[in-house]
Scaffold this active site. Structure first.
Site, PDB file in Angstrom:
ATOM      1  CB  VAL A  51      -2.886  -0.712 -11.516  1.00 22.29           C
ATOM      2  CG1 VAL A  51      -2.248  -1.280 -12.836  1.00 22.29           C
ATOM      3  CG2 VAL A  51      -3.115   0.811 -11.876  1.00 22.29           C
TER       4      VAL A  51
ATOM      5  N   GLY B 254       0.340  -0.145  -4.484  1.00 18.30           N
ATOM      6  CA  GLY B 254       1.306   0.361  -5.006  1.00 18.30           C
ATOM      7  C   GLY B 254       0.620   0.798  -6.621  1.00 18.30           C
ATOM      8  CD  GLU B 255      -0.335  -3.346  -9.365  1.00 14.97           C
ATOM      9  OE1 GLU B 255      -1.063  -2.867  -9.669  1.00 14.97           O
ATOM     10  OE2 GLU B 255       0.073  -3.939  -9.448  1.00 14.97           O
ATOM     11  N   GLY B 256      -0.779   2.800  -7.815  1.00 13.67           N
ATOM     12  CA  GLY B 256      -2.247   3.674  -8.251  1.00 13.67           C
ATOM     13  C   GLY B 256      -3.489   3.109  -7.904  1.00 13.67           C
TER      14      GLY B 256
END
Length: 383
Positions: free
Chosen positions: A97, A350-352
């Site tokens: 990210v 995930g994480e953005g």
């Protein structure tokens, strides 16, 4: 705070959307040639109440981190300690990210809303402030300098301590949270959204971290959409077949125990959600109340978006689906929300990360309305 935020969420502005459609029809390109970008620009005009809408910049990623009692059911091969360790990695600038955020020129804020282990207190000299969430200076990615090599780069992540409790309870045994804890987590998300917008963010991006968090995400998707647990549950970090089947049964067990009511989003979040899911729901509501777009990442974000839509149906107008997660529950949730993902790369990190990759697409959709000439202004003949 929650009730006031819900009350502030309104429908899109129809005159602005009409103006955006009319402008798209006059631009020097064949009608409809930009496909989904044209309707995206119309939606963003409706959200902003102006045509053209503001260019969605600067971007701010908020990564909500929390742990999960259901981890005790062995739904993930990863130890729970990894949640806190990855928070440290985010703050050091060494995660995927961070790399994508530096590429996009986005700030990164990490919010401890429920990590089980105490986190190290960050060095205030190396952290960006809420008044300048992106940090000082200009982005220069040519030499790779940044927090990872010890330099105080322009996008130094900051940590916000907003812990509601040290992880949720095991949702197969009891409710993951009390209603009061769920509300507190939702209001953390609302607060963070407001702070980032007040600091100048023009678009918010969802991020998350929590070992085992795809299990409550699957439970939330099933609760809000009515699909079977098998349709909502994926392999998360890549579990083997026996663990995957066990994970489905764990989700089913939690749903049988609590029978969450989709018309009671706070109760559903408390029963089978996670602290980061609740905070993300509040983050989405906070963005919608401020009429700022929120770019959704993967299955954790879209499961939270279902809760936000249950709180305030008009909040969907602020949501932009960044990508289609490889987790099956994400497709189920996006279908219920009526959102089409901008990219589909088989991501499940995930994480953005998926939201950040989609950010230039959103920016491009708006820049077309600002910068492309009309047939009249360019002296180009129409058909």
């Amino acid at each position: 705070m929650l009730e006031d935020t819900i009350a502030a969420v309104g429908p899109p502005d129809e005159p602005a959307m009409t103006a955006a459609r009319q402008l798209q029809a006059r631009l020097t390109k064949p009608a409809g040639s930009l496909g989904a970008l044209e309707e995206l620009s119309v939606r963003l005009a409706g959200l902003a109440g102006s045509c053209p809408p503001p260019v969605p910049a600067p971007a701010a990623v908020a990564i909500f981190a929390g742990d999960h009692g259901v981890h005790a059911q062995q739904v993930s091969p990863w130890p729970q300690e990894v949640t806190g360790q990855m928070v440290g990695n985010f703050l050091a600038g060494g995660a995927v990210v961070n790399a994508f955020a530096r590429q996009a020129g986005a700030s990164v804020t990490v919010i401890d809303v429920g990590v089980a282990a105490p986190l190290p207190v960050p060095d205030p000299a190396g952290a960006a402030s809420v008044d300048d969430p992106a940090g000082a200076g200009s982005l220069d990615g040519a030499d790779g300098a940044g927090p990872r090599d010890g330099t105080a780069g322009p996008h130094v992540p900051r940590l916000v301590d907003a812990s509601v409790r040290r992880g949720t309870r095991d949702m197969t045994v009891t409710a993951a949270m009390t209603r009061e804890e769920a509300r507190a987590a939702v209001e953390v998300g609302i607060t963070i959204a407001g702070e980032l917008v007040d600091a100048g963010a023009g678009i918010l991006l969802t991020g998350d971290m929590g070992i085992a968090n795809t299990t409550p995400a699957a439970a939330l998707v099933a609760a809000f959409t009515g699909v079977d647990a098998a349709e909502a549950t994926g392999r998360g970090t890549g579990v083997d077949d026996p663990t995957y089947q066990h994970k489905i049964e764990v989700v089913r067990a939690a749903l049988r125990r609590h029978d969450p009511d989709p018309t009671d989003p706070l109760g559903a979040l408390a029963a089978v959600g996670g602290l980061e899911h609740a905070a993300l729901a509040g983050f989405i509501l906070g963005a919608a109340a401020r009429r700022v777009p929120v770019l959704l990442d993967g299955v954790i974000a879209v499961s939270a978006a279902l809760a936000a839509a249950a709180f305030a149906p008009d909040s969907v107008a602020a949501m932009v689906a960044g990508h289609r997660s490889a987790e099956p529950g994400a497709t189920v949730a996006l279908r219920r929300l009526g959102l089409t993902p901008l990219i589909d790369l088989g991501l499940r990190l995930g994480e953005g990360t998926g939201a950040l990759l989609a950010l230039p697409v959103v920016t491009g959709a708006v820049r077309v309305l600002h910068e492309v000439a009309t047939f009249d202004s360019a002296g180009v003949a129409e058909k």
